[in-house]
Design a protein around this motif. Sequence first.
Motif, mmCIF file in Angstrom:
data_model
loop_
_atom_site.group_PDB
_atom_site.id
_atom_site.type_symbol
_atom_site.label_atom_id
_atom_site.label_comp_id
_atom_site.label_asym_id
_atom_site.label_seq_id
_atom_site.Cartn_x
_atom_site.Cartn_y
_atom_site.Cartn_z
ATOM 1 N N MET A 25 0.830 -1.196 0.000
ATOM 2 C CA MET A 25 0.000 0.000 0.000
ATOM 3 C C MET A 25 0.876 1.261 0.000
ATOM 4 S SD MET A 25 -3.257 -0.843 0.034
ATOM 5 C CE MET A 25 -4.058 0.615 0.667
ATOM 6 N N TYR A 64 6.136 1.356 7.318
ATOM 7 C CA TYR A 64 6.359 1.805 5.950
ATOM 8 C C TYR A 64 7.558 2.746 5.892
ATOM 9 C CZ TYR A 64 1.743 0.153 4.312
ATOM 10 O OH TYR A 64 0.663 -0.603 3.961
ATOM 11 N N GLY A 103 6.152 -0.131 -3.150
ATOM 12 C CA GLY A 103 5.127 -0.419 -2.158
ATOM 13 C C GLY A 103 5.502 -0.035 -0.745
ATOM 14 N N ASN A 104 4.500 -0.057 0.137
ATOM 15 C CA ASN A 104 4.671 0.199 1.565
ATOM 16 C C ASN A 104 5.465 1.475 1.849
ATOM 17 O OD1 ASN A 104 3.256 -2.150 1.926
ATOM 18 N ND2 ASN A 104 4.986 -3.343 2.684
ATOM 19 N N ARG A 139 -6.267 4.793 -6.982
ATOM 20 C CA ARG A 139 -5.884 3.392 -7.174
ATOM 21 C C ARG A 139 -6.232 2.608 -5.916
ATOM 22 N NH1 ARG A 139 0.385 3.831 -9.050
ATOM 23 N NH2 ARG A 139 0.435 2.146 -7.512
ATOM 24 N N PRO A 140 -6.534 1.335 -6.040
ATOM 25 C CA PRO A 140 -6.888 0.546 -4.856
ATOM 26 C C PRO A 140 -5.744 0.372 -3.872
ATOM 27 C CG PRO A 140 -6.714 -0.858 -6.801
ATOM 28 C CD PRO A 140 -6.686 0.554 -7.292
ATOM 29 N N ASP A 141 -4.500 0.573 -4.332
ATOM 30 C CA ASP A 141 -3.351 0.419 -3.441
ATOM 31 C C ASP A 141 -2.819 1.748 -2.932
ATOM 32 O OD1 ASP A 141 -2.416 1.250 -5.928
ATOM 33 O OD2 ASP A 141 -0.531 0.152 -5.744
ATOM 34 N N VAL A 142 -3.585 2.824 -3.133
ATOM 35 C CA VAL A 142 -3.154 4.157 -2.701
ATOM 36 C C VAL A 142 -4.228 4.782 -1.811
ATOM 37 C CG1 VAL A 142 -2.546 6.499 -3.424
ATOM 38 C CG2 VAL A 142 -1.746 4.533 -4.761
ATOM 39 N N VAL A 145 -5.541 2.781 6.009
ATOM 40 C CA VAL A 145 -4.692 1.853 5.242
ATOM 41 C C VAL A 145 -5.090 0.417 5.521
ATOM 42 C CG1 VAL A 145 -2.344 0.975 4.999
ATOM 43 C CG2 VAL A 145 -2.745 3.443 5.078
ATOM 44 N N ARG A 172 -8.376 -0.384 3.866
ATOM 45 C CA ARG A 172 -8.221 -0.538 2.414
ATOM 46 C C ARG A 172 -7.533 -1.857 2.072
ATOM 47 N NH1 ARG A 172 -7.522 3.073 -1.850
ATOM 48 N NH2 ARG A 172 -9.158 4.291 -0.838
ATOM 49 N N ALA A 173 -6.510 -2.200 2.867
ATOM 50 C CA ALA A 173 -5.773 -3.435 2.614
ATOM 51 C C ALA A 173 -6.655 -4.651 2.813
ATOM 52 C CB ALA A 173 -4.550 -3.510 3.517
#
Length: 202
Positions: free
Chosen positions: A1, A26, A101-102, A117-120, A198, A201-202
């Motif tokens: 993420m 992170y 990532g992370n 974005r799904p990872d942001v 986070v 979302r994760a």
Amino acid sequence: MIVTISNEYGSGAVAIAARAAQALGYELIDRQLPVVVAKRLSVTPEEVEAGEDTGRSVGERLLTGLELATPELAAQSAQEPFDEELLRAVQTAIREYAARGNAVIVGRAAGIVLGARPDVVRVFMHAPRDWRVARVVESLGVDERTAGGEIDRVDRARAAHVRDWYGATFGDSRLYDLSIDTRTFGAQSSAALIVAAVRSRA
């Protein structure tokens, strides 16, 4: 993420971002960006930061202890307009860090660069102007007029940068997944909100 942090000047975003990054395990991406950009452009990190800080008086430079100047400040300088090559280099560095990532990426319109974005998780931090002025006065020992003038100048510069380069409105809720009033929640709770977002979302 990936977490991106956008903020009004003086809202305490850098310290909050550091807390959130530590809690999540992170990498905090803040001062590393000028180094990466400098290598790409074959200049020194000091030259990159100077380009981001063009036109500031000695008194104004004292205020950089609160938060790093950002590239959009150079856009407001009549002496040295914002360099498109620098803009592209910053965007590339943001995407490279995101690909790993992370990470928590502070400033540089990273949320807009990466987009929805799904990872942001895109975060915007704000606070009432009088609270931000008092915070700058207390933290750096400057007078209210100096602090207020710098806050207004940086906020205008950030708004102009987002508008001119991305056609967007600084602080527009549609650009962010989470908006935090840092006066209301304080540093610890603001960081906790980011961590919760986070993990959700994760």
